[in-house]
Structures are given as C-alpha cells and as structure tokens.
Design an enzyme around this catalytic site. Structure first.
Site, mmCIF file in Angstrom:
data_model
loop_
_atom_site.group_PDB
_atom_site.id
_atom_site.type_symbol
_atom_site.label_atom_id
_atom_site.label_comp_id
_atom_site.label_asym_id
_atom_site.label_seq_id
_atom_site.Cartn_x
_atom_site.Cartn_y
_atom_site.Cartn_z
ATOM 1 N N ASP A 34 -6.520 -7.346 -6.209
ATOM 2 C CA ASP A 34 -6.187 -8.297 -5.186
ATOM 3 C C ASP A 34 -7.384 -8.965 -4.654
ATOM 4 O O ASP A 34 -7.923 -8.656 -3.813
ATOM 5 C CB ASP A 34 -5.876 -7.023 -4.010
ATOM 6 C CG ASP A 34 -5.301 -7.929 -2.816
ATOM 7 O OD1 ASP A 34 -4.683 -9.028 -2.826
ATOM 8 O OD2 ASP A 34 -5.485 -7.282 -1.689
ATOM 9 N N ARG A 68 0.867 -1.184 0.141
ATOM 10 C CA ARG A 68 -0.003 -0.168 0.070
ATOM 11 C C ARG A 68 0.682 1.196 -0.077
ATOM 12 O O ARG A 68 0.482 2.273 -0.723
ATOM 13 C CB ARG A 68 -0.859 -0.033 1.294
ATOM 14 C CG ARG A 68 -1.942 -1.092 1.136
ATOM 15 C CD ARG A 68 -3.056 -0.874 2.285
ATOM 16 N NE ARG A 68 -2.593 -1.620 3.371
ATOM 17 C CZ ARG A 68 -3.092 -2.679 3.864
ATOM 18 N NH1 ARG A 68 -3.760 -3.296 3.084
ATOM 19 N NH2 ARG A 68 -2.689 -3.120 5.141
ATOM 20 N N SER A 116 -17.784 -6.686 -4.338
ATOM 21 C CA SER A 116 -19.192 -7.437 -4.444
ATOM 22 C C SER A 116 -19.748 -7.544 -3.126
ATOM 23 O O SER A 116 -20.946 -7.848 -3.191
ATOM 24 C CB SER A 116 -18.973 -8.659 -5.160
ATOM 25 O OG SER A 116 -18.229 -9.415 -4.435
ATOM 26 N N PHE A 156 -11.792 -5.479 -5.532
ATOM 27 C CA PHE A 156 -11.798 -6.266 -4.594
ATOM 28 C C PHE A 156 -11.308 -5.655 -3.241
ATOM 29 O O PHE A 156 -10.275 -5.663 -2.351
ATOM 30 C CB PHE A 156 -10.773 -7.563 -4.712
ATOM 31 C CG PHE A 156 -11.241 -8.407 -5.729
ATOM 32 C CD1 PHE A 156 -12.350 -9.147 -5.760
ATOM 33 C CD2 PHE A 156 -10.494 -8.093 -7.126
ATOM 34 C CE1 PHE A 156 -12.648 -9.821 -6.648
ATOM 35 C CE2 PHE A 156 -10.779 -8.916 -8.060
ATOM 36 C CZ PHE A 156 -11.817 -9.740 -8.258
ATOM 37 N N CYS A 175 -3.140 -14.552 -3.223
ATOM 38 C CA CYS A 175 -2.641 -14.920 -1.751
ATOM 39 C C CYS A 175 -2.828 -16.507 -1.638
ATOM 40 O O CYS A 175 -3.229 -16.945 -0.654
ATOM 41 C CB CYS A 175 -3.638 -14.448 -1.144
ATOM 42 S SG CYS A 175 -5.187 -14.277 -1.121
#
Length: 395
Positions: free
Chosen positions: A299, A214, A253, A230, A339
């Site tokens: 992500d 970040r 979502s 996401f 991930c």
C-alpha cells in the site's frame, strides 16, 4: 456575487453536474473575482448554471451548488446535515471514526473532514473552503449538539496549512477552531484500537479509506506469516495480529511511522512477540529478505500526483509488485493498492498483470477493492474514485 461567463458549448459538462470548470472554458469574468471568491457561473446566453469558488489556476471554479441559493451559515449547515445523515446509514460496527466530508463526493469540492471519536479534523484544499471554515464549524456544532447516541463534538482542528495554495498558506497556522484534545486520541475501527495524532501524523492522522479492506484482510491471515509494506500507523498489522496471524512484519522507511505502528499494535496486543516493526526502504527489504511470506500488503503512497508523473509511477508500481510477488509463497495472497488519482483502474490492473508476467507467476484475482462508503464518489465526478486495490491468489 461576481460572475463567470462560459464560452458557447462549455456549459455542457456543468449541465451534466461535473463540479469543475477549467480556465479554458471561460469567456469573460465579471466583477474581477479573486482567489477564494464565491462566483456565479452562467452560460454564453447568461443563463444561470452553478455557484462555486474561484481560483486563478487550471481549475478555475469548483462548484458546490447547481441551484441558486444564498450562501450563508444555513446553506452550509444543510449540506453538512446531508453528509452526516448519509454516514448514519452506513453499517459501522464498533467504529467511532469515519470520513464526514469527502470533497466532491459530498458536494464540498476542496474540503475533507474526518471524525475521530468526538473530534472533527478540517482540511481545506481550496482557499474558498478555508474562508468558509467559521460557518462550517458552526454548522458542525449545531448538527452534533442534537445527537446523543452516535457521538458528539468536543473539538474541531484545522489542518490546512500543508494542503492550501502556498501563497495563501503563508499566513495559515494549524490549530483548534473549537475545543482542544490531548493527543494521541484513542479511536476504534471495527473494534480495533488506534491512537490518532492529527497534529504530527500524515493527512488528517489516519487512512480511514482502508477500513473495509483491513477487515477483509482478517479472512486470510490466520496462522500465516504476513508482510505489511508501507505500514505507516500499522493499521493492517493490528488487524492481522488480532485475527491470529502467525507472524507480522511491518515495514516503513519512516522512523516516526514505525514508532506509531508499534504503539498501535501495543494498543491491541500487549507485548506481541510475533510482531516485528522494521525501519527500511520497502524495495530494499524485499530484495534482501530471506523470508517468503504467505500474505502481503503493498500500500504505497501516491507515486503520481499529476499526469506528467504517471509513466514513472506505473514503472514504480510494476517494480514494487514484481519484488513482492517474488517473495510470496505458492498459494499466497497479495493485497496491492494504488491511491494515485491519475492512475485509473484499467492502468493499475494492466500494470499488475505486467508485473505478474515478469515475475513469472500465475495469478488469480479474488477481489477488486476501493475506498470505504464514507468516501463516496460523485457519479458525475469519477475522478473521486481514487483508491484502487486487488486481492490476488498467487499460484
């Protein structure tokens, strides 16, 4: 202590300090261990190898000591202190939240502890670690009671009901093991404000592993139009807005995630008119969007949690990145991640290359990314290197 005897030759990985023993490596069990028991592991000649927690599954023993020791409060406190001391060496600036225990990376297989400005969120993934919670909480209280400059401990919250084996978890209720705190709880990461709710949020409440990534994003966003796909709690979005992004779209979502992202953005930039939080499926948003973005973050959640799901996951990563690349302007920057532990770095890299070929985009790799240093990887357990990321320059 109950004993696990290994077949001849199966002691080799243990001698190389790998912390997992698979059920197929076991010759016999002495003392009839049950799930969560502390067991001693010996080789075929009955020489001591290690101590760990037993479970009647594919991974039968998760090792937490390669030395003979009495497993008591003092043992756990010493291990906790080693992990705590490591975090004090890390170059955190304006940060009061970090991962304190990272499973095998800290010699606690099956345990995660995240620290949020005075509160430790305890999340056990194995029965053995959950059974040790009282001793571990005592150790945490002792360690933090001696600290005056790096923050203390005002609460410990157990959030293990969702991550423990189902039969055992039937009797487990999430709740405070020590203290209690009003939520949401304000923390700072690199000077950026976040409101954390470990009771209703995903995982322990926040994805601390992306801290460094970040921060890196801020180098690329000034004056740019950014898409954070996401977005969950809006971590990348808040960083981008504070770094002077022209416009930031945060898409997820989950309606709950969008509400959380809006609150975190508001905690940093009051009434940000250049922020748009959108409740939508990411693929649908990318296909229907009329905007072309200059910086994009992809992500997604883990698409594969087992080897059986890996092929489908690779196809999903490919489709996602194809759509993302199509919506990036010439000269745009793509931060893309996986991930999924079962998708290794080479597979992920090759999948992104395949996506670029199908999207007909020339791509240059600027950075290879991973989890932060407070999520250390045991050199003898490379499986712990789960977060993979690339920063790409799109021509």
């Amino acid at each position: 202590m109950k004993t696990i005897h290994l077949k001849k030759g199966k002691e080799i990985p243990v001698k190389r300090f790998h912390p997992w023993i698979f059920s197929g490596a076991i010759y016999k069990q002495e003392g009839k261990p049950t799930d969560g028991d502390i067991v001693e592991v010996v080789d075929y000649q009955q020489n001591f190898l290690a101590i760990g927690h037993y479970y009647s599954g594919s991974i039968a023993v998760k090792i937490f000591s390669f030395e003979q020791a009495e497993i008591d409060e003092n043992f756990w406190e010493k291990k906790l202190k080693l992990a705590y001391d490591l975090r004090q060496l890390l170059p955190f600036e304006d940060t009061n939240c970090y991962r304190l225990i990272h499973g095998e990376g800290d010699g606690f297989p099956g345990l995660i502890i995240d620290y949020y400005n005075g509160v430790a969120v305890f999340q056990a993934h194995t029965i053995g670690m959950h059974l040790a919670k009282d001793e571990i909480v005592k150790g945490l209280k002792n360690i933090f009671s001696t600290q005056t400059t790096k923050g203390g401990l005002i609460g410990v919250y157990d959030k293990s009901a969702e991550t423990l084996p189902k039969n055992y978890a039937l009797n487990i209720i999430n709740g405070y093991l020590f203290g209690e705190v009003l939520l949401p709880h304000l923390v700072q990461e690199n000077g950026v404000n976040f409101l954390i709710d470990w009771q209703t949020g995903q995982k322990t409440g926040f994805f601390l592993d992306q801290r460094d990534n970040r921060k890196l994003l801020q180098s690329y966003v000034k004056g740019k139009t950014v898409l954070n796909a996401f977005c969950y709690s809006g971590g990348f979005s808040a960083y981008a807005l504070l770094a002077g992004a022209k416009e930031v779209y945060s898409v997820d979502s989950s309606e709950k995630a969008i509400i959380l992202a809006e609150k975190n953005i508001e905690a940093n930039v009051k009434k940000a008119k250049n922020s748009k939080c959108i409740d939508s499926d990411v693929i649908d948003f990318l296909k229907n969007s009329t905007s072309d973005f200059e910086v994009m973050i992809l992500d997604p959640p883990a698409y594969a949690k087992s080897m059986d799901a890996r092929h489908r996951a690779l196809q999903a990563y490919k489709r996602l990145n194809i759509e993302g690349m199509k919506k990036l302007k010439k000269g745009g920057i793509l931060f893309t991640f996986s991930c999924s532990q079962v998708v290794d770095r080479e597979l992920f890299y090759n999948t992104i290359v395949a996506a670029a070929l199908e999207a007909n985009r020339q791509v240059r790799v600027l950075h290879h990314l991973s989890q932060g240093a407070d999520h250390p990887v045991n050199a003898f357990h490379p499986e712990g290197n789960y977060l993979k990321g690339l920063v790409l320059y799109m021509e």
